[in-house]
Motif scaffolding. Sequence first.
Motif, short mmCIF file in Angstrom:
data_model
loop_
_atom_site.label_atom_id
_atom_site.label_comp_id
_atom_site.label_asym_id
_atom_site.label_seq_id
_atom_site.Cartn_x
_atom_site.Cartn_y
_atom_site.Cartn_z
N ILE A 67 45.27 40.46 28.84
CA ILE A 67 45.88 40.89 30.10
C ILE A 67 45.83 39.78 31.15
CG2 ILE A 67 45.40 43.31 29.69
CD1 ILE A 67 43.09 43.15 31.61
N LYS A 68 44.86 38.87 31.06
CA LYS A 68 44.83 37.74 31.98
C LYS A 68 45.75 36.61 31.51
CE LYS A 68 41.82 39.35 34.92
NZ LYS A 68 42.25 39.71 36.29
N GLY A 69 45.92 36.52 30.19
CA GLY A 69 46.76 35.45 29.66
C GLY A 69 48.24 35.74 29.71
N SER A 193 51.24 49.89 33.80
CA SER A 193 51.79 49.27 32.60
C SER A 193 50.84 49.33 31.41
CB SER A 193 52.12 47.80 32.88
OG SER A 193 50.96 47.09 33.29
N TRP A 194 49.74 50.10 31.56
CA TRP A 194 48.76 50.14 30.47
C TRP A 194 49.33 50.85 29.24
CZ3 TRP A 194 44.93 46.99 30.62
CH2 TRP A 194 44.33 46.65 31.84
N ALA A 199 41.52 48.89 25.12
CA ALA A 199 41.80 47.80 24.18
C ALA A 199 42.34 46.57 24.87
CB ALA A 199 42.80 48.27 23.13
N GLY A 200 42.50 46.63 26.21
CA GLY A 200 43.00 45.48 26.95
C GLY A 200 44.46 45.18 26.67
N GLY A 270 48.82 46.49 36.42
CA GLY A 270 47.79 46.48 35.40
C GLY A 270 46.41 46.34 36.01
N PRO A 271 45.78 45.17 35.87
CA PRO A 271 44.40 45.02 36.32
C PRO A 271 44.23 45.05 37.84
CG PRO A 271 45.27 42.95 35.47
CD PRO A 271 46.27 43.99 35.13
N ALA A 272 45.20 44.49 38.60
CA ALA A 272 45.02 44.42 40.05
C ALA A 272 45.18 45.79 40.70
CB ALA A 272 46.01 43.43 40.66
#
Length: 280
Positions: A67-69, A193-194, A199-200, A270-272
């Motif tokens: 998710i970071k990449g 968007s998950w 599972a990332g 997503g993460p933010a």
Amino acid sequence: MILLEKRPQPSRVWTFATPVLAVVLTMIFGGLLFAVLGQDPLETIRTIFLDPLFSEFAWFYRPQLLIKGAPLVLIAIGLSFGFRAGIWNIGAEGQYIVGALCGAAVGLAFYPTESFIIFPLMVVAGAIGGCAWAMIPGFLRVKFGTNEILVSLMLVYVAEQLLASMALGALRNPEGMGFPGSRNLANYPSATSWINESAGMHWGVVFAFIAVIMAYVALSRHIFGFQVRLSGQSPRAAKFAGVNPARLVLICMGISGGLAGLAGLFEISGPAGQVSIDFN
């Protein structure tokens, strides 16, 4: 006397060895630089290069690597089109911000409605927002001959001010007690968007894989890729081959901006989780 002669064709060994050698040299010289600054070079190399790949957060406990990449891959793929054509888009961060703002604005406009169509609309809005922001330096270069490096870079600061304005104004959470920042999209299922959070995996990862495949096909197996490479290597030859340089500039800038905008959208969906200001 030592003479340098061009190879008839690139070495297969060095084609694969060059990226590896580049990473190794970066680790070596980066470690030396940190040693000069008084830091432990081995510790810094482990933190920068190894922890993202082999720590417990990379693959096992709520994995973060994909998710970071994914946003970085989307941005890099978009920029590669311009770089191949000799067009230097340095403003991907601004396009990333505007794409996130446009996508979040669409999602928040429907809050709290639940519908499967909301997230696809956010994707379209994020891509259009990033594309439109990238078109500004592209249009100015085509129309007035400005330098896209300076214009795209300066627009990053404009985008940051726009982000601050939106976080404090139009997109601010009305239930946030006055603090800057939008509603948390993580609490709005239709705008996230998950695919599988534990599972990332989210849709940004899927889009990144698709972008890699499509970019390979476009640049290596399509006439458009030939035109892009030809324009970057020999602009005069490209004109003789019938390539429209102005159109190519706008297309490459649009692709890079659109993918950067998607990267911003997937970050906040997503993460933010929200549009906010980074005070650090």
